[in-house]
Design a protein around this motif. Sequence first.
Motif, PDB file in Angstrom:
ATOM      1  N   SER A 133       0.821  -1.213   0.000  1.00 13.67           N
ATOM      2  CA  SER A 133       0.000   0.000   0.000  1.00 13.67           C
ATOM      3  C   SER A 133       0.851   1.258   0.000  1.00 13.67           C
ATOM      4  CB  SER A 133      -0.937   0.002   1.214  1.00 13.67           C
ATOM      5  OG  SER A 133      -0.191  -0.060   2.424  1.00 13.67           O
ATOM      6  N   THR A 134       2.036   1.223   0.614  1.00  5.08           N
ATOM      7  CA  THR A 134       2.889   2.409   0.670  1.00  5.08           C
ATOM      8  C   THR A 134       3.866   2.494  -0.499  1.00  5.08           C
ATOM      9  OG1 THR A 134       4.419   1.226   2.120  1.00  5.08           O
ATOM     10  CG2 THR A 134       2.757   2.611   3.181  1.00  5.08           C
ATOM     11  N   ALA A 135       3.879   1.469  -1.349  1.00  6.59           N
ATOM     12  CA  ALA A 135       4.794   1.475  -2.486  1.00  6.59           C
ATOM     13  C   ALA A 135       4.243   2.359  -3.602  1.00  6.59           C
ATOM     14  CB  ALA A 135       5.009   0.066  -3.014  1.00  6.59           C
ATOM     15  N   ILE A 136       5.136   3.020  -4.321  1.00  3.11           N
ATOM     16  CA  ILE A 136       4.765   3.726  -5.543  1.00  3.11           C
ATOM     17  C   ILE A 136       4.970   2.738  -6.681  1.00  3.11           C
ATOM     18  CG2 ILE A 136       5.273   5.650  -7.070  1.00  3.11           C
ATOM     19  CD1 ILE A 136       6.394   7.109  -4.588  1.00  3.11           C
ATOM     20  N   THR A 137       3.887   2.259  -7.235  1.00  2.00           N
ATOM     21  CA  THR A 137       3.933   1.218  -8.251  1.00  2.00           C
ATOM     22  C   THR A 137       3.910   1.866  -9.635  1.00  2.00           C
ATOM     23  OG1 THR A 137       2.713  -0.204  -6.728  1.00  2.00           O
ATOM     24  CG2 THR A 137       2.865  -0.934  -9.015  1.00  2.00           C
ATOM     25  N   VAL A 138       4.949   1.573 -10.432  1.00  2.00           N
ATOM     26  CA  VAL A 138       5.171   2.290 -11.684  1.00  2.00           C
ATOM     27  C   VAL A 138       4.944   1.365 -12.879  1.00  2.00           C
ATOM     28  CG1 VAL A 138       6.787   3.720 -12.999  1.00  2.00           C
ATOM     29  CG2 VAL A 138       6.897   3.693 -10.484  1.00  2.00           C
ATOM     30  N   GLU A 178      -6.452   0.574  -5.988  1.00  2.00           N
ATOM     31  CA  GLU A 178      -5.992   1.084  -7.279  1.00  2.00           C
ATOM     32  C   GLU A 178      -4.484   0.932  -7.429  1.00  2.00           C
ATOM     33  OE1 GLU A 178      -7.386   5.100  -7.325  1.00  2.00           O
ATOM     34  OE2 GLU A 178      -9.394   4.540  -8.040  1.00  2.00           O
ATOM     35  N   LYS A 179      -4.075   0.206  -8.416  1.00  2.00           N
ATOM     36  CA  LYS A 179      -2.681   0.047  -8.806  1.00  2.00           C
ATOM     37  C   LYS A 179      -2.649  -0.193 -10.301  1.00  2.00           C
ATOM     38  CE  LYS A 179      -0.195  -0.012  -4.895  1.00  2.00           C
ATOM     39  NZ  LYS A 179       1.051   0.702  -4.647  1.00  2.00           N
ATOM     40  N   PRO A 180      -1.642   0.240 -11.034  1.00  2.00           N
ATOM     41  CA  PRO A 180      -0.446   0.951 -10.581  1.00  2.00           C
ATOM     42  C   PRO A 180      -0.769   2.399 -10.211  1.00  2.00           C
ATOM     43  CG  PRO A 180      -0.486   0.829 -12.961  1.00  2.00           C
ATOM     44  CD  PRO A 180      -1.654   0.024 -12.490  1.00  2.00           C
ATOM     45  N   ASP A 181       0.252   3.119  -9.724  1.00  2.00           N
ATOM     46  CA  ASP A 181       0.043   4.507  -9.335  1.00  2.00           C
ATOM     47  C   ASP A 181       0.292   5.466 -10.493  1.00  2.00           C
ATOM     48  OD1 ASP A 181      -0.520   4.232  -6.417  1.00  2.00           O
ATOM     49  OD2 ASP A 181       1.445   3.266  -6.445  1.00  2.00           O
ATOM     50  N   LYS A 242       2.952  10.055  -2.764  1.00  2.00           N
ATOM     51  CA  LYS A 242       2.030   9.446  -3.721  1.00  2.00           C
ATOM     52  C   LYS A 242       0.933  10.431  -4.120  1.00  2.00           C
ATOM     53  CE  LYS A 242       0.784   5.164  -3.236  1.00  2.00           C
ATOM     54  NZ  LYS A 242       0.310   3.874  -2.707  1.00  2.00           N
ATOM     55  N   ASP A 243       0.437  11.203  -3.167  1.00  2.00           N
ATOM     56  CA  ASP A 243      -0.592  12.188  -3.471  1.00  2.00           C
ATOM     57  C   ASP A 243      -0.063  13.247  -4.439  1.00  2.00           C
ATOM     58  OD1 ASP A 243      -2.525  10.972  -1.959  1.00  2.00           O
ATOM     59  OD2 ASP A 243      -2.196  12.209  -0.174  1.00  2.00           O
ATOM     60  N   LEU A 244       1.164  13.697  -4.220  1.00  2.94           N
ATOM     61  CA  LEU A 244       1.769  14.684  -5.112  1.00  2.94           C
ATOM     62  C   LEU A 244       1.866  14.143  -6.536  1.00  2.94           C
ATOM     63  CD1 LEU A 244       4.704  16.323  -3.098  1.00  2.94           C
ATOM     64  CD2 LEU A 244       2.793  17.506  -4.198  1.00  2.94           C
ATOM     65  N   LEU A 245       2.314  12.898  -6.647  1.00  2.00           N
ATOM     66  CA  LEU A 245       2.471  12.300  -7.967  1.00  2.00           C
ATOM     67  C   LEU A 245       1.120  12.128  -8.657  1.00  2.00           C
ATOM     68  CD1 LEU A 245       5.197   9.592  -7.234  1.00  2.00           C
ATOM     69  CD2 LEU A 245       5.514  11.856  -8.238  1.00  2.00           C
ATOM     70  N   LYS A 262      -4.440   0.065 -16.283  1.00  2.19           N
ATOM     71  CA  LYS A 262      -3.121  -0.091 -16.902  1.00  2.19           C
ATOM     72  C   LYS A 262      -2.253   1.145 -16.698  1.00  2.19           C
ATOM     73  CE  LYS A 262      -4.323  -3.396 -20.551  1.00  2.19           C
ATOM     74  NZ  LYS A 262      -4.282  -3.680 -22.006  1.00  2.19           N
ATOM     75  N   TRP A 263      -2.866   2.321 -16.772  1.00  2.10           N
ATOM     76  CA  TRP A 263      -2.131   3.578 -16.706  1.00  2.10           C
ATOM     77  C   TRP A 263      -1.955   4.094 -15.283  1.00  2.10           C
ATOM     78  CZ3 TRP A 263      -0.151   6.576 -20.782  1.00  2.10           C
ATOM     79  CH2 TRP A 263      -0.464   6.145 -22.074  1.00  2.10           C
ATOM     80  N   GLY A 264      -2.721   3.580 -14.323  1.00  2.00           N
ATOM     81  CA  GLY A 264      -2.745   4.229 -13.022  1.00  2.00           C
ATOM     82  C   GLY A 264      -3.316   5.628 -13.199  1.00  2.00           C
ATOM     83  N   TYR A 265      -2.622   6.653 -12.639  1.00  4.96           N
ATOM     84  CA  TYR A 265      -3.049   8.036 -12.823  1.00  4.96           C
ATOM     85  C   TYR A 265      -2.296   8.705 -13.974  1.00  4.96           C
ATOM     86  CZ  TYR A 265      -5.972   7.801  -8.725  1.00  4.96           C
ATOM     87  OH  TYR A 265      -6.978   7.457  -7.843  1.00  4.96           O
TER      88      TYR A 265
END
Length: 273
Positions: A133-138, A178-181, A242-245, A262-265
């Motif tokens: 949950s705390t990972a930034i998934t790219v 929701e993943k990826p980020d 994560k919120d900033l990104l 697929k795209w995340g945000y």
Amino acid sequence: NQVGIIWLNGWYSRDGQLEISLRSPNGFVTPFQPIISNGNPSKQYNLPDARVEIVTPGPDPVNGDYNFFVQIRGGGFIFNQPVPGGVWQLRVRNTSGNNVRLDVWTLDEAASVFFTGKSISDTMKIGSPGAASTAITVASYTTKNKYTDIDGIERQVGLELDDISDFSSEGPLRNGSEKPDVVAPGAMIVSALSSTANFDRSMMVNSKFAALAGTSMATPFVTGLVALLLQRDPNLTPEAVKDLLRQNSSIPGQNAGTFDKKWGYGLINVENL
């Protein structure tokens, strides 16, 4: 295809109680194996055509849910013979009385194993550590699909430019998260080549650089960006980063804040950060 070993990994809710069995293409079956909370949860079964190991431990100590592993190897009198080809059945018996959703993944990297049946929905592929949950998934975005190797030969890979790379795993997670980020360039990225690396010449741009593709190439872009954000504000928490990104990312052609499996945000607008 000829496969020497196959792994299956299944997960389901703590509300369930599933027993696991396997049926080979030739009709041989293992007994149904219940959850084994005490003692060794691994049991081995020698079928006439295969050797099967089923692991059914108690609740996972991290999330409280249940998971199981199934390992299939070739059997018979010839050691290390391949797993018999054909349709294998993963047999599941629910003894809890509750409706249970079961998610199963194959760990076969050769893409020799795929699932069939009416209950199949091939939608979730992001695993650990990207599922944290705390990972930034790219996710990986293809910005380049051609390069010239060290021998002057132009190489081209079958990836669509300006789109999510075919190999990039999609979400959401098993629990609906929701993943990826976000998305970053992941193909074909030219990066430093270790002097001890043993790459094929077709992947080398010169003696010091290689062209590679993967989410492992996309992630360092975001890692460097996060390092700069933390340099500016060392008090940022993982969630704040994560919120900033997310707030400064968008999917091409979509409004900012739109999520896609697929795209995340989407792509990060670094200038806005």
